[in-house]
Enzyme design. Sequence first.
Site, PDB file in Angstrom:
ATOM      1  N   TYR A  73       7.340 -33.039 -50.436  1.00 49.26           N
ATOM      2  CA  TYR A  73       8.625 -32.780 -50.898  1.00 49.26           C
ATOM      3  C   TYR A  73       8.971 -33.772 -52.329  1.00 49.26           C
ATOM      4  CZ  TYR A  73      13.662 -33.150 -51.473  1.00 49.26           C
ATOM      5  OH  TYR A  73      14.940 -33.436 -51.946  1.00 49.26           O
ATOM      6  N   ALA A  82      18.706 -25.722 -56.987  1.00 45.74           N
ATOM      7  CA  ALA A  82      17.943 -24.755 -55.958  1.00 45.74           C
ATOM      8  C   ALA A  82      16.792 -25.597 -55.784  1.00 45.74           C
ATOM      9  CB  ALA A  82      17.623 -23.652 -56.769  1.00 45.74           C
ATOM     10  N   VAL A 123      24.982 -29.628 -51.168  1.00 46.54           N
ATOM     11  CA  VAL A 123      25.414 -30.385 -52.259  1.00 46.54           C
ATOM     12  C   VAL A 123      25.925 -29.492 -53.509  1.00 46.54           C
ATOM     13  CG1 VAL A 123      24.604 -32.185 -53.761  1.00 46.54           C
ATOM     14  CG2 VAL A 123      23.679 -32.008 -51.418  1.00 46.54           C
ATOM     15  N   SER A 166      19.157 -17.608 -49.692  1.00 43.07           N
ATOM     16  CA  SER A 166      18.320 -18.261 -48.853  1.00 43.07           C
ATOM     17  C   SER A 166      18.598 -19.003 -47.934  1.00 43.07           C
ATOM     18  CB  SER A 166      16.830 -18.059 -49.355  1.00 43.07           C
ATOM     19  OG  SER A 166      16.720 -19.293 -50.199  1.00 43.07           O
ATOM     20  N   ASN A 178      21.029 -40.374 -48.862  1.00 39.49           N
ATOM     21  CA  ASN A 178      21.360 -39.371 -47.899  1.00 39.49           C
ATOM     22  C   ASN A 178      22.684 -38.688 -48.147  1.00 39.49           C
ATOM     23  OD1 ASN A 178      19.255 -40.935 -46.821  1.00 39.49           O
ATOM     24  ND2 ASN A 178      19.562 -39.752 -45.130  1.00 39.49           N
TER      25      ASN A 178
HETATM   26  N1  UFG Z   1      16.990 -39.026 -37.615  1.00 42.43           N
HETATM   27  C1  UFG Z   1      17.111 -38.945 -36.261  1.00 42.43           C
HETATM   28  N2  UFG Z   1      16.912 -37.955 -35.302  1.00 42.43           N
HETATM   29  C2  UFG Z   1      17.326 -36.573 -35.845  1.00 42.43           C
HETATM   30  C3  UFG Z   1      17.152 -36.465 -37.241  1.00 42.43           C
HETATM   31  C4  UFG Z   1      17.281 -37.703 -38.220  1.00 42.43           C
HETATM   32  O1  UFG Z   1      16.561 -40.165 -35.614  1.00 42.43           O
HETATM   33  O2  UFG Z   1      17.380 -35.871 -35.356  1.00 42.43           O
HETATM   34  C5  UFG Z   1      17.009 -40.178 -38.330  1.00 42.43           C
HETATM   35  C6  UFG Z   1      15.662 -39.885 -39.349  1.00 42.43           C
HETATM   36  O3  UFG Z   1      14.828 -40.699 -38.690  1.00 42.43           O
HETATM   37  C7  UFG Z   1      16.146 -40.797 -40.467  1.00 42.43           C
HETATM   38  C8  UFG Z   1      17.786 -40.619 -40.342  1.00 42.43           C
HETATM   39  O4  UFG Z   1      18.068 -40.050 -39.320  1.00 42.43           O
HETATM   40  O5  UFG Z   1      16.022 -42.217 -40.341  1.00 42.43           O
HETATM   41  C9  UFG Z   1      18.475 -39.798 -41.499  1.00 42.43           C
HETATM   42  O6  UFG Z   1      17.551 -38.483 -41.362  1.00 42.43           O
HETATM   43  P1  UFG Z   1      17.817 -36.974 -42.172  1.00 42.43           P
HETATM   44  O7  UFG Z   1      16.739 -36.032 -41.707  1.00 42.43           O
HETATM   45  O8  UFG Z   1      19.456 -36.751 -42.017  1.00 42.43           O
HETATM   46  O9  UFG Z   1      17.603 -37.402 -43.804  1.00 42.43           O
HETATM   47  P2  UFG Z   1      16.324 -38.139 -44.272  1.00 42.43           P
HETATM   48  O10 UFG Z   1      16.539 -39.496 -44.368  1.00 42.43           O
HETATM   49  O11 UFG Z   1      14.904 -37.542 -43.571  1.00 42.43           O
HETATM   50  O12 UFG Z   1      16.197 -37.121 -45.571  1.00 42.43           O
HETATM   51  C10 UFG Z   1      16.837 -37.555 -46.617  1.00 42.43           C
HETATM   52  C11 UFG Z   1      17.052 -36.188 -47.605  1.00 42.43           C
HETATM   53  C12 UFG Z   1      15.841 -35.621 -47.805  1.00 42.43           C
HETATM   54  C13 UFG Z   1      14.842 -36.477 -48.464  1.00 42.43           C
HETATM   55  C14 UFG Z   1      14.821 -37.991 -47.642  1.00 42.43           C
HETATM   56  C15 UFG Z   1      14.002 -38.855 -48.390  1.00 42.43           C
HETATM   57  O13 UFG Z   1      17.905 -35.430 -46.592  1.00 42.43           O
HETATM   58  O14 UFG Z   1      16.205 -34.621 -48.705  1.00 42.43           O
HETATM   59  O15 UFG Z   1      15.981 -38.380 -47.287  1.00 42.43           O
HETATM   60  O16 UFG Z   1      13.133 -39.623 -47.422  1.00 42.43           O
HETATM   61  F1  UFG Z   1      13.853 -36.109 -48.798  1.00 42.43           F
END
Ligand code: UFG
Length: 338
Positions: free
Chosen positions: A147, A80, A19, A41, A176
């Site tokens: 987090y 960061a 980002v 990192s 997201n």
């Molecule tokens: N998902 C899958 N399979 C995967 C990866 C993700 O089904 O292999 C699903 C997750 O369950 C979620 C969606 O895809 O429903 C998005 O997942 P991401 O891991 O891409 O993103 P998140 O929603 O978990 O994470 C985002 C931000 C984080 C933040 C979080 C808040 O990237 O920084 O939202 O809940 F903390």
Amino acid sequence: MATGGRTMRFLMTGGAGYVGSACLRWLLKQGHEAYAFDDLSEGNAAAVPPDRLIQGSIHDRGAIEAALRDQRIDSVMHFAAVASVPDSIADPDTYWQVNLMGTKNVLDAMRACGVRTLLFSSTAATYSFDNPMPLTEASKLEPQVPYGTTKLAAERLIADYARAYDMGYTFLRYFNASGADPDGEFGEDRRSESHLIPLVLYAATGRRDEIKIFGGDWETRDGTCVRDYVHTDDLAQAHQLAAESLEPGMGRVFNVGNGQGTTVLEVVRGCEEVVGRPIPHQIVEPRPGDPGILIASPARLREELGWVPRFENIRDIVATAWEWSNRYPHGYESKHGD
Ligand code: UFG
């Protein structure tokens, strides 16, 4: 000259990350001066122009102060952080150290150098899972994972400093972050990938056998989780608008999302349309710490800052990620071979 006002000089901690680097490139295009301060990192040196990278750690206050002084910085954008929900559950120590103590170092360096405005990358993970959707900035705050707890603690710390030491801040609570540079030259490339769209595209190209979908029994239209995907260029525009209007004494919060919920299966279908072939997928157990639905209300961002997103549907967002992944199948490592 920056559009609509004076040229500003920004220091962007984590500015070589996914980002941060998108925001840095955007600000340069708008005529601002911006420097990434990054320990590499997680970030990639190739994501920013070489003369814009200062290698340093947010744990090193002296190095932050030197960067602030040497570059005559007007304002800081603090990206960061460590940002994986599962890792934060397994290792809260690191999360508190980086996300809270790192933020304190940045603030202390700013105080020492007389830099008085800060934009902070916050997250939808600060909100309670019980809120009605869409989430507004007034929705209940009650993070469910370390987090989110560490990010909310950093918000509180910044607000305390701002009140006491006449600073101004804006918290941008991202939903997201997704997509890639529309020219396909920069994009998502982490040491260890856990995010949905890059993993679906790995499954499309055979880099992974399939994409595992976390949970099929959520109370959503097709049983899979709903998220609000926002393109990194639209996030970058939000940073620009917020930074150009930020003054000492201000304390503002904005959600940054499109206001539209997309299910995991809809993301997979969108990727299939863009790629032009079926992508193997399988529904598995839900992932610990995942909320079922997260959707932003971007009303405040639109009304107060005039934010107008360019990428409002998932297909357009995925198309940019696909272009990047086609050009550079191994991310920045493949770019070095250019
Ligand atoms: N998902 C899958 N399979 C995967 C990866 C993700 O089904 O292999 C699903 C997750 O369950 C979620 C969606 O895809 O429903 C998005 O997942 P991401 O891991 O891409 O993103 P998140 O929603 O978990 O994470 C985002 C931000 C984080 C933040 C979080 C808040 O990237 O920084 O939202 O809940 F903390």
